[in-house]
Enzyme design. Structure first.
Site, PDB file in Angstrom:
ATOM      1  N   GLY A 135       0.781  -1.232   0.000  1.00  0.00           N
ATOM      2  CA  GLY A 135       0.000   0.000   0.000  1.00  0.00           C
ATOM      3  C   GLY A 135       0.809   1.276   0.000  1.00  0.00           C
ATOM      4  O   GLY A 135       0.243   2.371  -0.032  1.00  0.00           O
ATOM      5  N   ASP A 269      -9.538  -0.657 -15.096  1.00  0.00           N
ATOM      6  CA  ASP A 269      -9.565  -0.040 -13.764  1.00  0.00           C
ATOM      7  C   ASP A 269      -8.765   1.257 -13.726  1.00  0.00           C
ATOM      8  O   ASP A 269      -8.807   1.978 -12.731  1.00  0.00           O
ATOM      9  CB  ASP A 269      -9.043  -1.016 -12.703  1.00  0.00           C
ATOM     10  CG  ASP A 269      -7.649  -1.535 -13.018  1.00  0.00           C
ATOM     11  OD1 ASP A 269      -7.499  -2.205 -14.057  1.00  0.00           O
ATOM     12  OD2 ASP A 269      -6.710  -1.271 -12.236  1.00  0.00           O
TER      13      ASP A 269
END
Length: 521
Positions: A135, A269
């Site tokens: 992340g 996406d």
């Protein structure tokens, strides 16, 4: 620091009922609440005054402790609850299922002067959609994203914006070439700004799950809040929405082709329903005019996302969005009509764009012959796209083919590659170009001025970004600031930074970060 907060997305759309921050499949939800991971020692590298002002922040706010804390993820702005979006997508043409914001966390929505913005941190820690990743983001990719979004904006290309670039103070482990040699790099966080971060994949998610209730809810929310001018009802409303997304996507691609930008990862996406460029990863600008070039190492074998294929990939992605919206419409014919119009409209828009690049204000159908012969010539030997088109504006109506050729020959990477046959073809092209510009009513100086508004002098070449990254890694941000200021005026002559109006240096031809890039960030 004062922001005018609104939370429409999280108020009106369903949340993931679980707030456990670990990788998992999420059903019947548009997002998951998640907190940024607090950085150990955040510091501001750079911030955009223009973007700050656009969202309602003063110049002084950028220097405040509140700004540093909120936009590094160190503290949460009052009355906000950060979240990560849930979406699916096709990656490299294959269905990938649930994806979502793996390294992006939306802080909140703000409104200023009747315009709405979503503020998002990239690199602020893991989310339920991080899968096997951590992340976080590293300095090199964050510098590239921060600079490129702003460069694209000033080029006139629809894009997300960059508010701030910060160091986290933490080290992040990355394998830059995916070759089994990971190393620690400086962690960084970018704040990205957009009307929203809703993607084609947001609709694909619910369609794939056959969750038509939430598919309709998301479509209705998107149209009401981001396309309020659409007044149709029922099926016609969704068709009007799809048609507009198709049109804005087409216009974005034309702008990419105009300036020589290659996105590198046009997965569904990574496609915004606003028709803006999002997710700057292994992008690049054409150095030599090579339609088969892709900057993405992952795409090197099949070159799906090469420069010349971007218009077709955008259409392929729009087909996937049409499939996702189909359950709301239940009639393929009107969707097919919109998609079929894309190719015809793209050809028209592309022709107009190229006519403008060549200085043709009087539009003629036969211009396509001049354009096609030029692009074929540009491919035959290594020719710098940016320099060629910028210098072409200096050609006058009275110039001979030889004189005109001399004005653009600096664009060739190796003049020795120009054999007699190629030279003869160039002279022939310039003879035809001379005939064509002599049909124009405007003067040479007027045509020069017009051409210089569509042919940039300065773009963010990969080697420039890499030099900036190398210096930033040492804690020197002076080059970052220099490039940032230069890229705010890409069409101006800017003689003080003339050194950046140059071909890619030989040392950068095969250097990591300059020729090919991975998705590693």
């Amino acid at each position: 620091m004062k922001l005018q907060i609104q939370n429409k997305f999280t108020t009106e759309l369903p949340a993931d009922p679980s707030e456990i921050n670990e990788p998992r499949q999420v059903k019947q939800a548009c997002y998951s609440y998640v907190l940024p991971k607090k950085p150990s020692n955040p510091s501001l590298i750079h911030a955009s005054v223009d973007v700050a002002n656009a969202i309602g922040l003063s110049d002084e706010a950028l220097l405040s402790r509140d700004f540093l804390n909120v936009f590094s993820g160190n503290s949460i702005y009052p009355e906000t609850k950060p979240y990560a979006l849930c979406y699916a997508g096709h990656q490299f043409g294959n269905w990938a299922g649930q994806l979502g914001d793996g390294r992006a966390i939306n802080l909140t929505e703000v409104i200023h002067e009747n315009k709405e913005y979503t503020l998002q941190l990239k690199g602020a820690g893991p989310t339920p959609y991080s899968r096997t990743a951590d992340g976080f983001a590293v300095l090199r990719s964050s510098v590239r994203e921060y600079l490129c979004a702003e460069a694209m904006h000033y080029l006139g290309v629809p894009t997300t914006r960059s508010l701030s670039l910060m160091l986290s103070g933490d080290q992040v482990l990355r394998d830059v070439l995916y070759n089994g040699n990971p190393a620690y790099e400086k962690g960084a966080i970018v704040c990205r700004v957009a009307p929203s971060f809703i993607r084609f994949g947001s609709f694909e998610l619910f369609a794939s799950q056959k969750d038509y209730v939430n598919l309709k809810l998301l479509a209705d929310f998107t149209i009401k809040n981001h396309f309020p001018h659409i007044k149709e009802e029922g099926v016609e409303k969704y068709l009007a929405f799809f048609k507009e997304v198709t049109q804005t996507t087409l216009k974005m691609i034309v702008e990419w082709q105009r300036v020589g930008f290659v996105h590198g990862v046009m997965n569904t996406d990574n496609m915004s329903i606003h028709g803006i460029t999002i997710d700057y990863g292994p992008y690049g600008w054409l150095e030599d005019y090579n339609p088969s070039w892709t900057p993405n190492t992952t795409d090197n074998q099949h070159k799906r996302y090469r420069f010349g294929n971007q218009p077709e990939i955008a259409l392929w992605n729009l087909y996937q969005l049409a499939n996702a919206l189909y359950p709301l419409i239940n009639d393929a014919k009107p969707l097919e009509a919109i998609l079929e119009a894309y190719s015809t409209n793209y050809e028209k828009e592309y022709l107009t764009m190229m006519q403008n690049k060549l200085g043709f204000q009087i539009k003629k159908e036969q211009d396509i012959v001049v354009i096609q012969s030029l692009t074929l010539l540009l491919e035959r030997v290594e020719t710098d796209m940016t320099i060629f088109f910028r210098n072409l504006s200096n050609v006058t109506k009275a110039d001979s083919a030889a004189t005109a050729f001399d004005l653009i020959k600096d664009a060739f990477y190796n003049e020795k590659d120009l054999d007699e046959t190629i030279l003869a073809d160039w002279y022939t092209w310039f003879e035809n170009y001379s005939i064509r510009i002599n049909e124009e009513i405007v003067s040479d100086s007027e045509r020069n001025e017009q051409m210089n508004t569509v042919n940039p002098k300065y773009v963010l070449r990969n080697y420039m970004a890499q030099l900036c990254i190398d210096e930033a890694d040492k804690g020197d941000y002076s080059l970052l600031k220099e490039l940032y200021e230069m890229l705010k005026n890409p069409y101006d002559e800017q003689p003080n930074v003339q050194k950046w109006f140059a071909k890619r240096p030989d040392w950068a031809r095969d250097k990591v970060g300059c020729s090919m890039l991975s998705c590693s960030s």
